[in-house]
Design a protein around this motif. Structure first.
Motif, PDB file in Angstrom:
ATOM      1  N   LEU A 124      28.004  33.662  31.445  1.00 14.28           N
ATOM      2  CA  LEU A 124      29.415  33.307  31.284  1.00 14.28           C
ATOM      3  C   LEU A 124      30.329  34.440  31.746  1.00 14.28           C
ATOM      4  O   LEU A 124      31.434  34.198  32.229  1.00 14.28           O
ATOM      5  N   ALA A 125      29.864  35.665  31.653  1.00 13.65           N
ATOM      6  CA  ALA A 125      30.675  36.813  32.077  1.00 13.65           C
ATOM      7  C   ALA A 125      30.944  36.799  33.579  1.00 13.65           C
ATOM      8  O   ALA A 125      31.931  37.379  34.025  1.00 13.65           O
ATOM      9  N   VAL A 126      30.099  36.124  34.353  1.00 15.54           N
ATOM     10  CA  VAL A 126      30.366  36.004  35.788  1.00 15.54           C
ATOM     11  C   VAL A 126      31.659  35.219  35.991  1.00 15.54           C
ATOM     12  O   VAL A 126      32.535  35.624  36.752  1.00 15.54           O
ATOM     13  N   SER A 127      31.792  34.109  35.277  1.00 19.17           N
ATOM     14  CA  SER A 127      33.029  33.331  35.342  1.00 19.17           C
ATOM     15  C   SER A 127      34.210  34.187  34.886  1.00 19.17           C
ATOM     16  O   SER A 127      35.284  34.156  35.492  1.00 19.17           O
ATOM     17  N   LEU A 128      34.017  34.962  33.838  1.00 20.53           N
ATOM     18  CA  LEU A 128      35.067  35.851  33.341  1.00 20.53           C
ATOM     19  C   LEU A 128      35.543  36.799  34.437  1.00 20.53           C
ATOM     20  O   LEU A 128      36.748  36.970  34.646  1.00 20.53           O
ATOM     21  N   VAL A 129      34.612  37.412  35.144  1.00 21.44           N
ATOM     22  CA  VAL A 129      34.961  38.341  36.226  1.00 21.44           C
ATOM     23  C   VAL A 129      35.769  37.624  37.298  1.00 21.44           C
ATOM     24  O   VAL A 129      36.783  38.140  37.773  1.00 21.44           O
ATOM     25  N   LEU A 130      35.348  36.415  37.673  1.00 20.47           N
ATOM     26  CA  LEU A 130      36.070  35.680  38.713  1.00 20.47           C
ATOM     27  C   LEU A 130      37.469  35.300  38.257  1.00 20.47           C
ATOM     28  O   LEU A 130      38.427  35.393  39.032  1.00 20.47           O
ATOM     29  N   HIS A 131      37.613  34.878  37.004  1.00 15.77           N
ATOM     30  CA  HIS A 131      38.949  34.585  36.475  1.00 15.77           C
ATOM     31  C   HIS A 131      39.807  35.855  36.457  1.00 15.77           C
ATOM     32  O   HIS A 131      40.998  35.807  36.771  1.00 15.77           O
ATOM     33  N   TRP A 132      39.202  36.987  36.085  1.00 16.37           N
ATOM     34  CA  TRP A 132      39.933  38.256  36.044  1.00 16.37           C
ATOM     35  C   TRP A 132      40.482  38.595  37.430  1.00 16.37           C
ATOM     36  O   TRP A 132      41.642  38.992  37.553  1.00 16.37           O
ATOM     37  N   THR A 133      39.659  38.428  38.467  1.00 15.32           N
ATOM     38  CA  THR A 133      40.102  38.805  39.814  1.00 15.32           C
ATOM     39  C   THR A 133      41.224  37.899  40.323  1.00 15.32           C
ATOM     40  O   THR A 133      41.958  38.296  41.230  1.00 15.32           O
ATOM     41  N   GLU A 134      41.364  36.716  39.741  1.00 22.95           N
ATOM     42  CA  GLU A 134      42.446  35.824  40.171  1.00 22.95           C
ATOM     43  C   GLU A 134      43.811  36.256  39.633  1.00 22.95           C
ATOM     44  O   GLU A 134      44.827  35.898  40.203  1.00 22.95           O
ATOM     45  N   ILE A 135      43.812  37.028  38.527  1.00 27.19           N
ATOM     46  CA  ILE A 135      45.103  37.417  37.936  1.00 27.19           C
ATOM     47  C   ILE A 135      45.335  38.927  37.876  1.00 27.19           C
ATOM     48  O   ILE A 135      46.452  39.362  37.627  1.00 27.19           O
ATOM     49  N   HIS A 136      44.295  39.698  38.109  1.00 26.24           N
ATOM     50  CA  HIS A 136      44.409  41.157  38.058  1.00 26.24           C
ATOM     51  C   HIS A 136      43.814  41.762  39.318  1.00 26.24           C
ATOM     52  O   HIS A 136      43.016  41.141  40.003  1.00 26.24           O
ATOM     53  N   SER A 137      44.176  42.999  39.559  1.00 22.17           N
ATOM     54  CA  SER A 137      43.501  43.784  40.595  1.00 22.17           C
ATOM     55  C   SER A 137      43.447  45.216  40.088  1.00 22.17           C
ATOM     56  O   SER A 137      44.291  45.637  39.292  1.00 22.17           O
ATOM     57  N   ASN A 138      42.448  45.920  40.521  1.00 24.94           N
ATOM     58  CA  ASN A 138      42.311  47.314  40.124  1.00 24.94           C
ATOM     59  C   ASN A 138      41.437  47.989  41.169  1.00 24.94           C
ATOM     60  O   ASN A 138      40.279  47.595  41.361  1.00 24.94           O
ATOM     61  N   SER A 139      41.980  48.972  41.843  1.00 28.49           N
ATOM     62  CA  SER A 139      41.246  49.628  42.925  1.00 28.49           C
ATOM     63  C   SER A 139      40.029  50.404  42.422  1.00 28.49           C
ATOM     64  O   SER A 139      39.202  50.832  43.225  1.00 28.49           O
ATOM     65  N   ASN A 140      39.914  50.584  41.105  1.00 25.34           N
ATOM     66  CA  ASN A 140      38.743  51.263  40.561  1.00 25.34           C
ATOM     67  C   ASN A 140      37.483  50.394  40.586  1.00 25.34           C
ATOM     68  O   ASN A 140      36.382  50.909  40.438  1.00 25.34           O
ATOM     69  N   ILE A 141      37.632  49.081  40.749  1.00 25.05           N
ATOM     70  CA  ILE A 141      36.460  48.204  40.818  1.00 25.05           C
ATOM     71  C   ILE A 141      35.839  48.366  42.195  1.00 25.05           C
ATOM     72  O   ILE A 141      36.420  48.000  43.209  1.00 25.05           O
ATOM     73  N   LYS A 142      34.636  48.916  42.225  1.00 26.59           N
ATOM     74  CA  LYS A 142      33.955  49.209  43.483  1.00 26.59           C
ATOM     75  C   LYS A 142      32.943  48.146  43.867  1.00 26.59           C
ATOM     76  O   LYS A 142      32.532  48.063  45.023  1.00 26.59           O
ATOM     77  N   GLY A 143      32.510  47.334  42.883  1.00 24.12           N
ATOM     78  CA  GLY A 143      31.530  46.295  43.174  1.00 24.12           C
ATOM     79  C   GLY A 143      31.152  45.551  41.920  1.00 24.12           C
ATOM     80  O   GLY A 143      31.553  45.929  40.812  1.00 24.12           O
ATOM     81  N   ALA A 144      30.392  44.457  42.116  1.00 22.60           N
ATOM     82  CA  ALA A 144      29.967  43.646  40.970  1.00 22.60           C
ATOM     83  C   ALA A 144      28.566  43.100  41.195  1.00 22.60           C
ATOM     84  O   ALA A 144      28.256  42.560  42.261  1.00 22.60           O
ATOM     85  N   LEU A 145      27.748  43.248  40.171  1.00 23.70           N
ATOM     86  CA  LEU A 145      26.436  42.608  40.107  1.00 23.70           C
ATOM     87  C   LEU A 145      26.609  41.397  39.215  1.00 23.70           C
ATOM     88  O   LEU A 145      26.910  41.524  38.020  1.00 23.70           O
TER      89      LEU A 145
END
Length: 185
Positions: free
Chosen positions: A71-92
């Motif tokens: 479920l956290a994968v969906s959470l990450v995708l929802h997060w990227t739709e409303i937030h951005s942060n240049s500190n995020i370098k990648g996602a597994l």
């Protein structure tokens, strides 16, 4: 915390990834780990979970690799739709729960539907199993294509959770290293 050390941000899904889950083994193995702690792991609320994820990312203030399960994968995708942060370098992104499918996931996850399908703004790898009850292999591959993620089929590993008995999940650690190398280029 304000440094240049890349942090692994462990993001469990429904139930919170108990002590026999590979995410817990990794949390104990690596020194550079922060783990999301949601208020209620068994009653997922997208708005609350998004707020906790964003607050954690902001507090870290350093390079981050997201390590999301189910479920956290969906959470990450929802997060990227409303937030951005240049500190995020990648996602597994491991074993994405198909929140759109009543056949694959329980009704309690419908609050995380519709699964976002926008291209991710950072490198990512989707890891899926051929016999995951929460998502078909074809659907996981579809998500990977939409997100611009590399896709890895790890064979018959169920939902890639505690029941899969992966412990330190060495194969996953190799995949994580591949992602980290990609982010350092």
């Amino acid at each position: 915390m304000n440094n240049n050390t890349t942090q692994l941000l462990i993001i469990p899904g429904l139930g919170g990834s108990g002590e026999n889950h590979w995410q817990s083994f990794w949390s104990n193995k690596y020194e550079n780990v922060t783990r999301i702690n949601q208020e209620d792991w068994n009653q997922p609320n997208l708005e609350n979970w998004l707020m906790e994820l964003n607050n954690t990312i902001v507090k870290l203030n350093c390079p981050i690799i997201l390590v999301a399960h189910s479920l956290a994968v969906s959470l990450v995708l929802h997060w990227t739709e409303i937030h951005s942060n240049s500190n995020i370098k990648g996602a597994l992104l491991v074993a994405p729960a198909d929140v759109d499918s009543p056949i694959h996931t329980p009704e309690i996850l419908r609050g995380f539907a519709k699964m976002p399908t926008s291209k991710l703004p950072f490198p990512s790898i989707v890891v899926a199993s051929e016999n995951d009850d929460y998502v078909s292999l074809e659907r996981a591959q579809y998500f990977a294509e939409k997100w611009g993620s590399d896709f890895i089929n790890i064979g018959l590993k169920g939902h890639v959770n505690a029941e899969s008995k992966l412990e330190f999940w060495e194969e996953g650690q190799i995949i994580l290293q591949k992602l980290i190398q990609t982010t350092n280029q």
